[in-house]
Design a protein around this motif. Sequence first.
Motif, PDB file in Angstrom:
ATOM      1  N   ILE A 239       0.825  -1.219   0.000  1.00  0.00           N
ATOM      2  CA  ILE A 239       0.000   0.000   0.000  1.00  0.00           C
ATOM      3  C   ILE A 239       0.853   1.261   0.000  1.00  0.00           C
ATOM      4  CG2 ILE A 239      -1.685   1.346   1.306  1.00  0.00           C
ATOM      5  CD1 ILE A 239      -2.828  -1.347   2.313  1.00  0.00           C
ATOM      6  N   PHE A 240       1.722   1.372   1.002  1.00  0.00           N
ATOM      7  CA  PHE A 240       2.493   2.604   1.128  1.00  0.00           C
ATOM      8  C   PHE A 240       3.645   2.656   0.126  1.00  0.00           C
ATOM      9  CE2 PHE A 240       0.432   2.052   5.270  1.00  0.00           C
ATOM     10  CZ  PHE A 240      -0.241   3.262   5.336  1.00  0.00           C
ATOM     11  N   GLY A 241       4.122   1.489  -0.303  1.00  0.00           N
ATOM     12  CA  GLY A 241       5.129   1.467  -1.354  1.00  0.00           C
ATOM     13  C   GLY A 241       4.578   2.022  -2.656  1.00  0.00           C
ATOM     14  N   THR A 242       3.331   1.665  -2.965  1.00  0.00           N
ATOM     15  CA  THR A 242       2.685   2.176  -4.179  1.00  0.00           C
ATOM     16  C   THR A 242       2.504   3.688  -4.105  1.00  0.00           C
ATOM     17  OG1 THR A 242       1.514   0.086  -4.535  1.00  0.00           O
ATOM     18  CG2 THR A 242       0.617   2.046  -5.611  1.00  0.00           C
ATOM     19  N   ILE A 243       2.074   4.178  -2.937  1.00  0.00           N
ATOM     20  CA  ILE A 243       1.907   5.628  -2.766  1.00  0.00           C
ATOM     21  C   ILE A 243       3.248   6.335  -2.883  1.00  0.00           C
ATOM     22  CG2 ILE A 243       1.146   7.446  -1.198  1.00  0.00           C
ATOM     23  CD1 ILE A 243      -0.806   5.412   0.025  1.00  0.00           C
ATOM     24  N   GLY A 244       4.291   5.743  -2.291  1.00  0.00           N
ATOM     25  CA  GLY A 244       5.624   6.329  -2.374  1.00  0.00           C
ATOM     26  C   GLY A 244       6.123   6.424  -3.800  1.00  0.00           C
ATOM     27  N   ASP A 245       5.827   5.411  -4.595  1.00  0.00           N
ATOM     28  CA  ASP A 245       6.201   5.425  -6.005  1.00  0.00           C
ATOM     29  C   ASP A 245       5.497   6.558  -6.747  1.00  0.00           C
ATOM     30  OD1 ASP A 245       7.316   4.205  -8.499  1.00  0.00           O
ATOM     31  OD2 ASP A 245       5.205   3.839  -8.911  1.00  0.00           O
ATOM     32  N   LEU A 246       4.219   6.763  -6.452  1.00  0.00           N
ATOM     33  CA  LEU A 246       3.461   7.838  -7.107  1.00  0.00           C
ATOM     34  C   LEU A 246       3.964   9.220  -6.697  1.00  0.00           C
ATOM     35  CD1 LEU A 246      -0.178   6.410  -6.843  1.00  0.00           C
ATOM     36  CD2 LEU A 246       1.211   6.644  -8.913  1.00  0.00           C
ATOM     37  N   ILE A 247       4.364   9.366  -5.434  1.00  0.00           N
ATOM     38  CA  ILE A 247       4.874  10.657  -4.972  1.00  0.00           C
ATOM     39  C   ILE A 247       6.138  11.036  -5.734  1.00  0.00           C
ATOM     40  CG2 ILE A 247       5.966  11.848  -3.023  1.00  0.00           C
ATOM     41  CD1 ILE A 247       4.018  10.369  -1.180  1.00  0.00           C
ATOM     42  N   GLU A 248       7.059  10.067  -5.880  1.00  0.00           N
ATOM     43  CA  GLU A 248       8.301  10.386  -6.602  1.00  0.00           C
ATOM     44  C   GLU A 248       8.026  10.629  -8.079  1.00  0.00           C
ATOM     45  OE1 GLU A 248      12.522   9.325  -8.223  1.00  0.00           O
ATOM     46  OE2 GLU A 248      10.794   7.992  -8.346  1.00  0.00           O
ATOM     47  N   SER A 249       7.082   9.884  -8.645  1.00  0.00           N
ATOM     48  CA  SER A 249       6.715  10.108 -10.050  1.00  0.00           C
ATOM     49  C   SER A 249       6.170  11.517 -10.244  1.00  0.00           C
ATOM     50  CB  SER A 249       5.662   9.081 -10.496  1.00  0.00           C
ATOM     51  OG  SER A 249       6.196   7.774 -10.499  1.00  0.00           O
ATOM     52  N   LYS A 250       5.387  11.977  -9.266  1.00  0.00           N
ATOM     53  CA  LYS A 250       4.843  13.336  -9.322  1.00  0.00           C
ATOM     54  C   LYS A 250       5.967  14.373  -9.270  1.00  0.00           C
ATOM     55  CE  LYS A 250       1.631  16.568  -9.010  1.00  0.00           C
ATOM     56  NZ  LYS A 250       0.700  16.893 -10.120  1.00  0.00           N
ATOM     57  N   ALA A 255       9.411  18.296 -12.105  1.00  0.00           N
ATOM     58  CA  ALA A 255      10.758  18.744 -12.449  1.00  0.00           C
ATOM     59  C   ALA A 255      11.063  18.585 -13.929  1.00  0.00           C
ATOM     60  CB  ALA A 255      11.785  17.968 -11.627  1.00  0.00           C
ATOM     61  N   GLY A 256      10.197  17.850 -14.649  1.00  0.00           N
ATOM     62  CA  GLY A 256      10.392  17.655 -16.072  1.00  0.00           C
ATOM     63  C   GLY A 256      11.511  16.705 -16.431  1.00  0.00           C
ATOM     64  N   VAL A 257      11.730  15.673 -15.577  1.00  0.00           N
ATOM     65  CA  VAL A 257      12.789  14.694 -15.845  1.00  0.00           C
ATOM     66  C   VAL A 257      12.205  13.289 -15.828  1.00  0.00           C
ATOM     67  CG1 VAL A 257      14.606  16.154 -14.892  1.00  0.00           C
ATOM     68  CG2 VAL A 257      13.419  14.541 -13.392  1.00  0.00           C
ATOM     69  N   LYS A 258      12.896  12.373 -16.496  1.00  0.00           N
ATOM     70  CA  LYS A 258      12.455  10.986 -16.541  1.00  0.00           C
ATOM     71  C   LYS A 258      12.959  10.204 -15.335  1.00  0.00           C
ATOM     72  CE  LYS A 258      12.662   6.774 -19.351  1.00  0.00           C
ATOM     73  NZ  LYS A 258      13.240   6.135 -20.571  1.00  0.00           N
ATOM     74  N   ASP A 259      14.213  10.444 -14.950  1.00  0.00           N
ATOM     75  CA  ASP A 259      14.837   9.742 -13.825  1.00  0.00           C
ATOM     76  C   ASP A 259      15.367  10.761 -12.827  1.00  0.00           C
ATOM     77  OD1 ASP A 259      14.466   7.153 -14.985  1.00  0.00           O
ATOM     78  OD2 ASP A 259      16.205   7.533 -16.283  1.00  0.00           O
ATOM     79  N   SER A 260      15.464  10.325 -11.571  1.00  0.00           N
ATOM     80  CA  SER A 260      15.989  11.215 -10.535  1.00  0.00           C
ATOM     81  C   SER A 260      17.499  11.356 -10.615  1.00  0.00           C
ATOM     82  CB  SER A 260      15.590  10.704  -9.142  1.00  0.00           C
ATOM     83  OG  SER A 260      16.199   9.438  -8.882  1.00  0.00           O
ATOM     84  N   GLY A 261      18.151  10.367 -11.226  1.00  0.00           N
ATOM     85  CA  GLY A 261      19.607  10.392 -11.349  1.00  0.00           C
ATOM     86  C   GLY A 261      20.072   9.365 -12.359  1.00  0.00           C
ATOM     87  N   ARG A 262      21.396   9.181 -12.437  1.00  0.00           N
ATOM     88  CA  ARG A 262      21.963   8.255 -13.421  1.00  0.00           C
ATOM     89  C   ARG A 262      22.965   7.302 -12.786  1.00  0.00           C
ATOM     90  NH1 ARG A 262      22.167  13.308 -15.985  1.00  0.00           N
ATOM     91  NH2 ARG A 262      20.717  13.540 -17.734  1.00  0.00           N
ATOM     92  N   ILE A 263      22.817   7.034 -11.508  1.00  0.00           N
ATOM     93  CA  ILE A 263      23.797   6.203 -10.822  1.00  0.00           C
ATOM     94  C   ILE A 263      23.767   4.760 -11.310  1.00  0.00           C
ATOM     95  CG2 ILE A 263      22.278   5.548  -8.898  1.00  0.00           C
ATOM     96  CD1 ILE A 263      26.052   6.401  -8.714  1.00  0.00           C
ATOM     97  N   MET A 264      22.597   4.277 -11.771  1.00  0.00           N
ATOM     98  CA  MET A 264      22.464   2.905 -12.246  1.00  0.00           C
ATOM     99  C   MET A 264      22.093   2.913 -13.721  1.00  0.00           C
ATOM    100  SD  MET A 264      20.454   0.877  -9.221  1.00  0.00           S
ATOM    101  CE  MET A 264      20.349  -0.573 -10.277  1.00  0.00           C
ATOM    102  N   PRO A 265      22.987   2.476 -14.590  1.00  0.00           N
ATOM    103  CA  PRO A 265      22.683   2.452 -16.029  1.00  0.00           C
ATOM    104  C   PRO A 265      21.408   1.671 -16.335  1.00  0.00           C
ATOM    105  CG  PRO A 265      25.007   1.999 -15.654  1.00  0.00           C
ATOM    106  CD  PRO A 265      24.337   2.001 -14.304  1.00  0.00           C
ATOM    107  N   GLY A 266      20.451   2.340 -16.954  1.00  0.00           N
ATOM    108  CA  GLY A 266      19.199   1.684 -17.315  1.00  0.00           C
ATOM    109  C   GLY A 266      18.166   1.631 -16.213  1.00  0.00           C
ATOM    110  N   HIS A 267      18.532   2.081 -15.007  1.00  0.00           N
ATOM    111  CA  HIS A 267      17.600   1.990 -13.877  1.00  0.00           C
ATOM    112  C   HIS A 267      17.363   3.320 -13.173  1.00  0.00           C
ATOM    113  CE1 HIS A 267      17.232  -2.454 -13.701  1.00  0.00           C
ATOM    114  NE2 HIS A 267      18.465  -2.443 -14.179  1.00  0.00           N
ATOM    115  N   GLY A 268      18.027   4.387 -13.614  1.00  0.00           N
ATOM    116  CA  GLY A 268      17.812   5.677 -12.984  1.00  0.00           C
ATOM    117  C   GLY A 268      18.683   5.897 -11.767  1.00  0.00           C
ATOM    118  N   GLY A 269      18.140   6.667 -10.808  1.00  0.00           N
ATOM    119  CA  GLY A 269      18.910   7.053  -9.639  1.00  0.00           C
ATOM    120  C   GLY A 269      18.477   6.345  -8.373  1.00  0.00           C
TER     121      GLY A 269
END
Length: 294
Positions: A239-250, A255-269
């Motif tokens: 439940i709360f994991g799903t909400i947490g995912d939506l918060i970061e997506s928002k 911010a107009g970005v696809k990923d929060s960072g580039r630390i993991m190739p192909g997986h974002g930040g």
Amino acid sequence: MKTFFTRTASALVFVAVMLGGILWADYTFFLLFFLIGCFALQEYFRLLRGIDADYAGVSSWHKWGATIAGAAILLTFTGDNFQIGGIPTGLIGWWTAVIFLLVMPLGEVLMSKDFSLKNIGYSAIGLLYVIIPFGLLIHIRMNAINIHYTPENVGTAPGWLIPLLLIIFIWINDTMAYIVGSLIGRTPFAPAISPKKTIEGTVGGMILAVATAGIYGHFWGYQYLALQHWIALALIAAIFGTIGDLIESKLKRMAGVKDSGRIMPGHGGFMDRFDSLLLAAPFAWIYVQFFMMH
């Protein structure tokens, strides 16, 4: 094909580092989430600079002060488990955090061209949103000896069990939600935030995550954790994991970005990997405190 191999290789490295850090010892558990927390906080600051241009103008004192305060807060959660020169690291972290949280606003007044309480508020929210959840996981790990794992409290469960289970349940929920959504998903769940999420996939992922936890807990995991704890932790993760995912997506959309960072190739930040954990961890900690502690 190259992207597939890149994603696979980085995922394997990620899993190996996570398992090693979580399972090896108390100090590796702390170091793992200390580093994740500090890097995730930097990604949060980067997102804020994309959301509000005013935040891009904060002083270097503000940026480093908030980072050091976050690191100190994480250190606070170690309590008396580690010592430096005979002084508990938890005490060192506590005083360092207090000093920087008190001095940082003063530095902002003196060093920023345009003083803004709003920017201080943004940073404070970052400490609550990003740092505190990882600190609470560290607290669970460091105080595992005080947890009732079974009704009779017989047998011993490793201290890393609950944090690891939370991560595993989040992964099961995400994976099952993706599979169910791909097969039968028709109704958008939050189209303005995450267009690919469907109600069918979200509900299906939650049901399968809880069912998996219940079945494993009933047949094999009962000597480590009471069945109701398996189910409750899976529910919290789903439940709360799903909400947490939506918060970061928002936040990323704002911010107009696809990923929060580039630390993991192909997986974002880091925030992309641990967005669900940021909200699930505090509620898991609350559950442990009220229903599992001595």
